[in-house]
Motif scaffolding. Structure first.
Motif, short mmCIF file in Angstrom:
data_model
loop_
_atom_site.label_atom_id
_atom_site.label_comp_id
_atom_site.label_asym_id
_atom_site.label_seq_id
_atom_site.Cartn_x
_atom_site.Cartn_y
_atom_site.Cartn_z
N PHE A 217 0.72 -1.34 0.02
CA PHE A 217 0.16 -0.12 0.01
C PHE A 217 0.84 1.15 0.18
CE2 PHE A 217 -2.26 3.37 2.42
CZ PHE A 217 -3.21 3.51 1.76
N VAL A 218 1.92 1.24 0.74
CA VAL A 218 2.72 2.32 1.09
C VAL A 218 3.50 2.62 -0.27
CG1 VAL A 218 4.78 3.27 2.21
CG2 VAL A 218 3.24 2.24 3.47
N ASN A 219 3.88 1.48 -0.85
CA ASN A 219 4.50 1.52 -2.29
C ASN A 219 3.71 2.13 -3.37
OD1 ASN A 219 7.04 0.71 -1.37
ND2 ASN A 219 6.87 -1.46 -1.80
N TRP A 220 2.50 1.76 -3.20
CA TRP A 220 1.65 2.11 -4.39
C TRP A 220 1.52 3.56 -4.21
CZ3 TRP A 220 -3.30 4.37 -4.60
CH2 TRP A 220 -3.86 4.40 -5.87
N CYS A 221 1.21 4.01 -3.00
CA CYS A 221 0.92 5.62 -2.79
C CYS A 221 2.39 6.39 -3.16
CB CYS A 221 0.61 5.74 -1.31
SG CYS A 221 -0.91 5.13 -0.59
N THR A 222 3.36 5.93 -2.69
CA THR A 222 4.68 6.80 -2.85
C THR A 222 4.81 6.79 -4.53
OG1 THR A 222 5.50 5.75 -1.10
CG2 THR A 222 7.15 6.54 -2.83
N VAL A 223 4.71 5.58 -5.18
CA VAL A 223 4.77 5.91 -6.51
C VAL A 223 4.04 6.70 -7.43
CG1 VAL A 223 4.54 4.34 -8.87
CG2 VAL A 223 5.93 3.59 -7.00
N ARG A 224 3.07 7.11 -6.72
CA ARG A 224 1.76 7.99 -7.38
C ARG A 224 1.94 9.41 -6.77
NH1 ARG A 224 1.05 3.16 -8.08
NH2 ARG A 224 -0.05 2.31 -9.73
N GLY A 225 2.68 9.47 -5.93
CA GLY A 225 2.97 10.94 -5.07
C GLY A 225 1.96 11.25 -4.27
N LEU A 226 1.32 10.11 -3.57
CA LEU A 226 0.38 10.26 -2.73
C LEU A 226 0.98 9.95 -1.18
CD1 LEU A 226 -2.69 8.26 -4.52
CD2 LEU A 226 -2.34 10.61 -4.35
N GLU A 227 0.15 10.66 -0.34
CA GLU A 227 0.74 10.54 1.39
C GLU A 227 -0.09 9.32 2.05
OE1 GLU A 227 2.97 11.00 4.38
OE2 GLU A 227 3.02 12.15 2.72
N PRO A 228 0.53 8.28 2.10
CA PRO A 228 0.00 6.94 2.70
C PRO A 228 -0.51 7.23 4.23
CG PRO A 228 2.22 6.39 2.42
CD PRO A 228 2.19 7.90 1.86
N ASP A 229 -1.85 6.97 4.58
CA ASP A 229 -2.01 7.09 5.78
C ASP A 229 -2.32 5.51 6.44
OD1 ASP A 229 -2.79 7.72 8.58
OD2 ASP A 229 -4.34 9.01 7.71
N VAL A 230 -1.61 5.06 7.29
CA VAL A 230 -1.84 3.57 7.87
C VAL A 230 -2.13 3.69 9.12
CG1 VAL A 230 -0.92 1.54 8.02
CG2 VAL A 230 -0.12 3.04 6.13
N LEU A 231 -3.45 2.94 9.59
CA LEU A 231 -3.52 2.56 11.09
C LEU A 231 -3.43 1.07 11.27
CD1 LEU A 231 -4.73 3.23 13.88
CD2 LEU A 231 -7.03 3.08 12.88
N THR A 232 -2.71 0.61 12.27
CA THR A 232 -2.65 -0.78 12.47
C THR A 232 -3.50 -0.98 13.88
OG1 THR A 232 -0.40 -0.43 13.73
CG2 THR A 232 -0.30 -1.06 11.24
N VAL A 233 -4.29 -2.22 13.93
CA VAL A 233 -4.71 -2.64 15.15
C VAL A 233 -4.34 -4.08 15.43
CG1 VAL A 233 -6.70 -0.97 14.75
CG2 VAL A 233 -6.78 -3.30 13.78
N SER A 234 -4.74 -4.49 16.80
CA SER A 234 -4.39 -5.69 17.34
C SER A 234 -5.19 -6.90 16.55
CB SER A 234 -4.82 -5.83 18.68
OG SER A 234 -4.56 -7.11 19.21
N PRO A 235 -4.85 -7.99 16.29
CA PRO A 235 -5.65 -8.92 15.68
C PRO A 235 -6.59 -9.40 16.70
CG PRO A 235 -3.30 -9.56 15.61
CD PRO A 235 -3.45 -8.37 16.43
N ASP A 236 -6.95 -8.98 17.84
CA ASP A 236 -7.86 -9.16 18.77
C ASP A 236 -8.54 -8.04 18.86
OD1 ASP A 236 -9.56 -9.95 20.82
OD2 ASP A 236 -7.98 -9.89 22.37
#
Length: 347
Positions: A217-236
């Motif tokens: 996801f980050v690579n896809w955004c970077t290639v297109r000049g977009l700012e990636p926003d990522v939120l990670t959460v627990s599997p539980d």
């Protein structure tokens, strides 16, 4: 009054005797092939044509032939049991049950049983199994670490950080970069993406599926000049904190025009139906959702579904394992597994 039937002279006893089970020799005679060819066809050994193997399987079904599995095991000195190691921390996720059941179904067709290996200290060594399938584990996991150097035949679904492929019998993995690029490119062709957002589970290591998804996801955004926003959460999902800040970040920011759910959407639905509904109903954002089966794909209202096909994935690694165990091949085998991508016409 009728006399009691004489079991030795009237045929009464014989008519009730259980017919002996057909043997391998019976099956060979039935299909007109040698015993060796029939045995190889049943166990996927040697150079047996698919047409011949189909003929043998059809004959086995007609006779009701079933291999004497304990005898096979004693003769060959090999186990008819395959182990599967799934870390306890991820067992609650829906993907793994479907994956394991599919592995068991595929192995069962060839007379093999599947045993789930626990995280707990287990006195049994993996060498007792014909092979062991490992999914989403870390090298620091006790059962994996303790059994890598004892000659066990190990297959993994996905790579494991720090574990060279030279120590594996086989590996099957998903190309998340290719999958995500194809899906998001399809959306962008219909309407430009300017503010993408990804919600994913916390990765275990750099090769875990969630990390591969995040990196793609980050690579896809970077290639297109977009700012990636990522939120990670627990599997539980029970450990999630649905604070005001959390909700505001996901829901109240109307600037998101694409939200990618990395396997988290159904967990959100289980934890907070309100949050799930608001995420799906965001008019300003299109949604791309990672699903595990066709039913989920059809039920979830989204613009793109990335179906990683848990059952088919499990069957694929089981076949990889069977090829090694039944054919006696020794070379490392690497395969790619292809998910299915569905892009909604409304996008």
């Amino acid at each position: 009054m009728n006399p009691r039937p004489d079991p030795f002279h009237s045929g009464w006893y014989c008519s009730r005797m259980k017919r002996p089970s057909p043997t391998l020799h019976d099956l060979a005679a039935h299909v007109g092939l040698s015993v060796t060819t029939v045995s190889d066809a049943l166990r996927r050994r040697g150079r047996v044509a698919e047409a011949t193997r189909a003929k043998v399987l059809e004959g086995a079904a007609e006779l009701g032939y079933s291999p004497n599995r304990p005898a096979q095991s004693l003769r060959s000195g090999s186990s008819l049991n395959v182990g599967i190691y799934i870390p306890r921390r991820v067992l609650g996720m829906e993907f793994y049950m479907a994956f394991a059941m599919s592995v068991a179904d595929e192995l069962g067709q060839y007379g093999y049983d599947l045993t789930i290996i626990s995280d707990a200290k287990d006195p049994r060594r993996w060498t007792q199994f014909a092979a062991v399938i490992v999914v989403d584990a870390c090298l620091s996991d006790g059962p994996l670490r303790e059994n890598l150097d004892n000659g066990s035949t190990v297959f993994t679904a996905g790579r494991i950080e720090g574990l060279p492929t030279s120590r594996l019998a086989g590996l099957i993995e998903i190309d998340y970069w290719k999958m995500l690029t194809e899906a998001l490119d399809g959306l962008e062709q219909q309407r430009a993406v300017t503010s993408p957002f990804l919600i994913a589970f916390e990765p275990l290591d750099k090769y875990s599926w969630s990390q591969m998804l995040i990196s793609s996801f980050v690579n896809w955004c970077t290639v297109r000049g977009l700012e990636p926003d990522v939120l990670t959460v627990s599997p539980d999902p029970n450990s999630w904190s649905f604070s005001e800040d959390f909700s505001r970040r996901i829901i109240d920011r109307k600037s998101y025009d694409l939200i990618v759910h990395g396997g988290t959407l159904l967990s959100m639905a289980a934890r907070s139906q309100k949050l799930y509904t608001e995420l799906i109903d965001l008019e300003s954002a299109r949604t791309a959702v990672l699903t595990t089966n066709e039913i989920e794909t059809r039920l979830i209202d989204c613009d793109v579904a990335l179906n990683i096909r848990a059952k088919e994935f499990g069957a694929a690694i089981a076949r990889l394992c069977l090829d090694r165990v039944l054919k006696g091949e020794s070379e490392f085998t690497h395969e790619w597994f292809a998910p299915e991508i569905f892009i909604s016409e409304r996008s």
